[in-house]
Scaffold this active site. Structure first.
Site, mmCIF file in Angstrom:
data_model
loop_
_atom_site.group_PDB
_atom_site.id
_atom_site.type_symbol
_atom_site.label_atom_id
_atom_site.label_comp_id
_atom_site.label_asym_id
_atom_site.label_seq_id
_atom_site.Cartn_x
_atom_site.Cartn_y
_atom_site.Cartn_z
ATOM 1 N N PRO A 21 0.857 -1.383 -0.073
ATOM 2 C CA PRO A 21 0.047 -0.013 0.036
ATOM 3 C C PRO A 21 0.927 1.391 0.095
ATOM 4 C CG PRO A 21 0.047 -1.030 2.046
ATOM 5 C CD PRO A 21 0.677 -1.845 1.178
ATOM 6 N N CYS A 106 4.685 3.277 8.872
ATOM 7 C CA CYS A 106 5.136 4.461 8.087
ATOM 8 C C CYS A 106 5.815 5.456 8.742
ATOM 9 C CB CYS A 106 3.925 5.231 7.805
ATOM 10 S SG CYS A 106 4.054 6.833 6.566
#
Length: 323
Positions: A21, A106
């Site tokens: 993603p 992230c």
């Protein structure tokens, strides 16, 4: 090397090559193109759980997936167990993905400043609460995507905790959050995590070509590979890796022709699904020229263009010229 079939929950994938993603990258059109080239599972761009709950849900989900987009996973980002649970229930009801993944890796400051992404790894108790809360509430399998920590034992602790909370898969990026995307992915830590837990582990980081893919699988013993930045502008990488792992032979396509043809196919998909206007086409066109002879000259021209039609015409004409 025979490709493994990765199983997540009750879904057995045809292989074990996954598209990561990525924000502003893995829109529906790009996922479909990667799928055509052999990606066995693709993920939506990460969705902010709070935004999904508090903003226009239909607008956020518009154009997110299609009946041709299967199997796919949805990645959520957030730091509240309650918000993530509520958002995941909406995703499950509206989209019916194969897996719902929680972004715990992230490293971007705009994400970590909010206590999300890799910042969660500093709070193991919250990690456990998030995963266990999702597992208890959903029918959809839950997974997590993490980064390694500074000490191997810390990484192993997080992996054990995620498994204990009920996650059915774990993706590990072999860099710390502090490294961002510099340095090298630590396959040693990924291998240690794979040996520590019994759920499927997917290796991520520095999977950039045929040899790196083969080495990562053999060295770590992982159940799958997740390709991220190497796929940007290069969806054909999945076909290359799959062919090499299955036959031991490399494909030798003309990179110039291939990348421009892929860009044209990408544009067609963007137009077909009505999402051309919602992406930064100038930025993405530059990805499709990366590494090509004369790419700097092409990118300079792209920077001076304002509309999609002009960019498309430039890319088409560039395929027929030498710089």
């Amino acid at each position: 090397m025979k490709l493994k079939k990765l199983t997540i929950g009750s879904t057995e994938l045809p292989g074990n090559l996954l598209l990561a993603p990525m924000a502003d990258v893995t829109n529906l059109a790009f996922r479909l193109l990667c799928r055509q080239y052999g990606a066995d599972l693709t993920y939506t761009e990460m969705i902010n759980a709070d935004a999904l709950i508090n903003e226009n849900r239909k607008a956020l989900m518009k154009g997110l997936t299609d009946q041709e987009d299967w199997p796919f996973g949805v990645q959520l980002v957030g730091n509240s167990p309650e918000s993530l649970r509520e958002a995941a229930l909406l995703v499950e009801e509206e989209l019916r993905p194969v897996v719902i993944d929680v972004n715990m890796g992230c490293p971007a400051k705009c994400i970590t400043r909010a206590g999300c992404g890799s910042a969660l790894l500093k709070s193991p108790e919250i990690v456990h609460k998030i995963i266990s809360g999702l597992v208890d509430s959903l029918e959809t399998p839950v997974s997590a995507k993490v980064r390694i920590l500074g000490r191997e034992e810390e990484s192993l602790e997080i992996a054990r905790l995620i498994e204990d909370a009920g996650a059915l898969a774990l993706t590990v990026h072999g860099r710390t959050a502090e490294q961002m995307y510099s340095g090298s992915s630590d396959l040693g830590q990924i291998r240690a995590i794979k040996n520590e837990v019994s759920i499927p582990v997917i290796a991520n980081g520095d999977i950039r070509d045929e040899e790196s893919a083969e080495h990562a699988l053999e060295f770590t013993g992982c159940d799958g590979l997740m390709v991220g930045r190497a796929a940007m502008g290069n969806p054909f990488i999945f076909w290359r890796i799959r062919h090499y792992l299955e036959t031991g032979e490399k494909l030798e396509p003309d990179p110039r022709t291939r990348q421009f043809e892929d860009f044209e196919a990408y544009i067609n998909l963007l137009e077909e699904y009505g999402i051309l206007s919602s992406i930064n086409l100038r930025m993405q066109a530059q990805w499709f020229t990366k590494g090509l002879h004369g790419s700097r000259h092409i990118r300079e021209k792209i920077n001076g263009l304002k509309d999609a039609k002009s960019i498309i015409e430039l890319m088409k004409s560039s395929c027929r010229k030498e710089y």
